[in-house]
Design a protein around this motif. Structure first.
Motif, mmCIF file in Angstrom:
data_model
loop_
_atom_site.group_PDB
_atom_site.id
_atom_site.type_symbol
_atom_site.label_atom_id
_atom_site.label_comp_id
_atom_site.label_asym_id
_atom_site.label_seq_id
_atom_site.Cartn_x
_atom_site.Cartn_y
_atom_site.Cartn_z
ATOM 1 N N UNK A 41 0.921 -1.301 -0.063
ATOM 2 C CA UNK A 41 -0.061 0.070 0.062
ATOM 3 C C UNK A 41 0.895 1.251 0.097
ATOM 4 N N UNK A 42 0.343 2.245 -0.465
ATOM 5 C CA UNK A 42 0.987 3.625 -0.551
ATOM 6 C C UNK A 42 0.060 4.728 -0.092
ATOM 7 N N UNK A 43 0.750 6.041 0.473
ATOM 8 C CA UNK A 43 -0.269 6.872 0.589
ATOM 9 C C UNK A 43 0.995 8.117 0.045
ATOM 10 N N UNK A 44 0.458 8.985 -0.752
ATOM 11 C CA UNK A 44 0.993 9.990 -1.392
ATOM 12 C C UNK A 44 0.847 11.411 -0.726
ATOM 13 N N UNK A 45 1.990 12.117 -0.059
ATOM 14 C CA UNK A 45 1.707 13.169 0.440
ATOM 15 C C UNK A 45 1.901 14.503 -0.467
ATOM 16 N N UNK A 46 1.000 15.103 -0.728
ATOM 17 C CA UNK A 46 1.158 16.348 -1.300
ATOM 18 C C UNK A 46 1.174 17.700 -0.716
ATOM 19 N N UNK A 47 1.657 18.707 -1.413
ATOM 20 C CA UNK A 47 1.689 20.044 -0.514
ATOM 21 C C UNK A 47 0.453 20.688 -0.347
ATOM 22 N N UNK A 48 -0.527 20.169 -1.324
ATOM 23 C CA UNK A 48 -2.039 20.575 -1.150
ATOM 24 C C UNK A 48 -2.717 19.694 -0.198
ATOM 25 N N UNK A 49 -2.475 18.376 -0.473
ATOM 26 C CA UNK A 49 -3.566 17.240 0.198
ATOM 27 C C UNK A 49 -2.746 15.935 0.467
ATOM 28 N N UNK A 50 -3.185 15.281 1.175
ATOM 29 C CA UNK A 50 -2.926 13.691 1.187
ATOM 30 C C UNK A 50 -3.749 12.637 0.497
ATOM 31 N N UNK A 51 -3.423 11.722 -0.239
ATOM 32 C CA UNK A 51 -4.105 10.714 -0.809
ATOM 33 C C UNK A 51 -4.682 9.643 0.220
ATOM 34 N N UNK A 52 -5.768 9.038 -0.382
ATOM 35 C CA UNK A 52 -6.173 8.011 0.487
ATOM 36 C C UNK A 52 -5.313 6.950 0.334
ATOM 37 N N UNK A 53 -5.143 5.932 1.126
ATOM 38 C CA UNK A 53 -4.262 4.602 0.959
ATOM 39 C C UNK A 53 -4.740 3.853 -0.403
ATOM 40 N N UNK A 54 -3.726 3.769 -1.131
ATOM 41 C CA UNK A 54 -3.739 2.692 -2.187
ATOM 42 C C UNK A 54 -3.307 1.575 -2.099
ATOM 43 N N UNK A 55 -3.903 0.344 -2.301
ATOM 44 C CA UNK A 55 -3.562 -0.808 -2.262
ATOM 45 C C UNK A 55 -3.021 -1.397 -3.671
ATOM 46 N N UNK A 56 -1.729 -1.963 -3.564
ATOM 47 C CA UNK A 56 -1.139 -2.263 -4.793
ATOM 48 C C UNK A 56 -1.295 -3.976 -4.787
ATOM 49 N N UNK A 57 -2.356 -4.293 -5.297
ATOM 50 C CA UNK A 57 -2.772 -6.180 -5.220
ATOM 51 C C UNK A 57 -1.435 -6.746 -6.018
ATOM 52 N N UNK A 58 -0.876 -7.743 -5.272
ATOM 53 C CA UNK A 58 0.019 -8.661 -5.404
ATOM 54 C C UNK A 58 -0.573 -10.031 -6.485
ATOM 55 N N UNK A 59 -0.788 -9.480 -7.523
ATOM 56 C CA UNK A 59 -1.211 -10.518 -8.434
ATOM 57 C C UNK A 59 -0.293 -10.872 -9.696
ATOM 58 N N UNK A 60 -0.324 -12.210 -10.055
ATOM 59 C CA UNK A 60 0.657 -12.451 -11.085
ATOM 60 C C UNK A 60 2.057 -12.365 -10.771
ATOM 61 N N UNK A 61 2.674 -12.860 -9.481
ATOM 62 C CA UNK A 61 3.850 -12.547 -8.979
ATOM 63 C C UNK A 61 4.365 -11.176 -9.100
ATOM 64 N N UNK A 62 4.008 -10.104 -8.481
ATOM 65 C CA UNK A 62 4.478 -9.010 -8.579
ATOM 66 C C UNK A 62 5.552 -8.895 -7.294
ATOM 67 N N UNK A 63 6.093 -7.862 -6.971
ATOM 68 C CA UNK A 63 7.284 -7.639 -5.890
ATOM 69 C C UNK A 63 8.134 -8.827 -5.999
ATOM 70 N N UNK A 64 8.612 -9.233 -7.057
ATOM 71 C CA UNK A 64 9.846 -10.091 -7.196
ATOM 72 C C UNK A 64 11.171 -9.525 -7.163
ATOM 73 N N UNK A 65 12.285 -10.111 -6.455
ATOM 74 C CA UNK A 65 13.572 -9.637 -6.512
ATOM 75 C C UNK A 65 14.066 -9.234 -7.975
ATOM 76 N N UNK A 66 14.500 -7.885 -7.861
ATOM 77 C CA UNK A 66 15.096 -7.185 -9.205
ATOM 78 C C UNK A 66 13.796 -6.634 -10.076
ATOM 79 N N UNK A 67 12.687 -6.879 -9.883
ATOM 80 C CA UNK A 67 11.452 -6.512 -10.888
ATOM 81 C C UNK A 67 10.965 -5.071 -10.171
#
Length: 137
Positions: free
Chosen positions: A61-87
């Motif tokens: 998940x990620x939250x973006x901090x801007x000078x004007x506002x803060x984003x909601x929490x975005x979930x980055x779903x781990x489908x199809x083998x994401x977040x692999x070493x070196x990728x």
């Protein structure tokens, strides 16, 4: 006009590695002025380190901090083998315009949404945020 923001990390998100933190607040490596319309598309590219046991099967998940506002929490779903070493994995989200991106908050959670267990880890090398105009009128 697209604007890219880099967030160097090179730290573990792991209870049993580094300093034991599973969440990192990262400062932006560049802060150029951006002037976009109300709605903005954000492209998030996460690079997992190419070291032993750097990958994760968890969602992130990620939250973006801007000078004007803060984003909601975005979930980055781990489908199809994401977040692999070196990728590098890319995700897109739409949000209200946040202004100049100043920082992010990043973490990972189990796929069922429960608390991360002690053995869970993820070594993030870098996060790149690219701000894109949606073309709203």
């Amino acid at each position: 006009m697209d604007e890219t923001f880099r967030f160097p990390c090179d730290r573990w998100l792991a209870k049993n590695e580094d300093d034991g933190q599973i969440m990192r607040e990262l400062a932006c490596g560049n802060n150029d002025t951006v002037d976009l319309n109300d709605k903005t598309k954000y492209e998030i590219a996460t690079t997992t380190a190419n070291t032993d046991k750097a990958d994760t099967s968890d969602n992130a998940w990620i939250v973006l901090e801007g000078k004007k506002a803060r984003s909601k929490e975005f979930v980055m779903e781990n489908k199809k083998k994401k977040f692999q070493g070196g990728a590098t994995d890319t995700f897109e989200f739409s949000s209200k315009h946040l202004g100049e991106i100043a920082g992010i908050c990043l973490g990972h959670i189990t796929k069922d949404g429960k608390k991360v267990k002690g053995e869970a880890s993820w070594h993030v090398m870098e996060v790149v945020v690219t701000e894109k105009e949606l073309g709203n009128k």
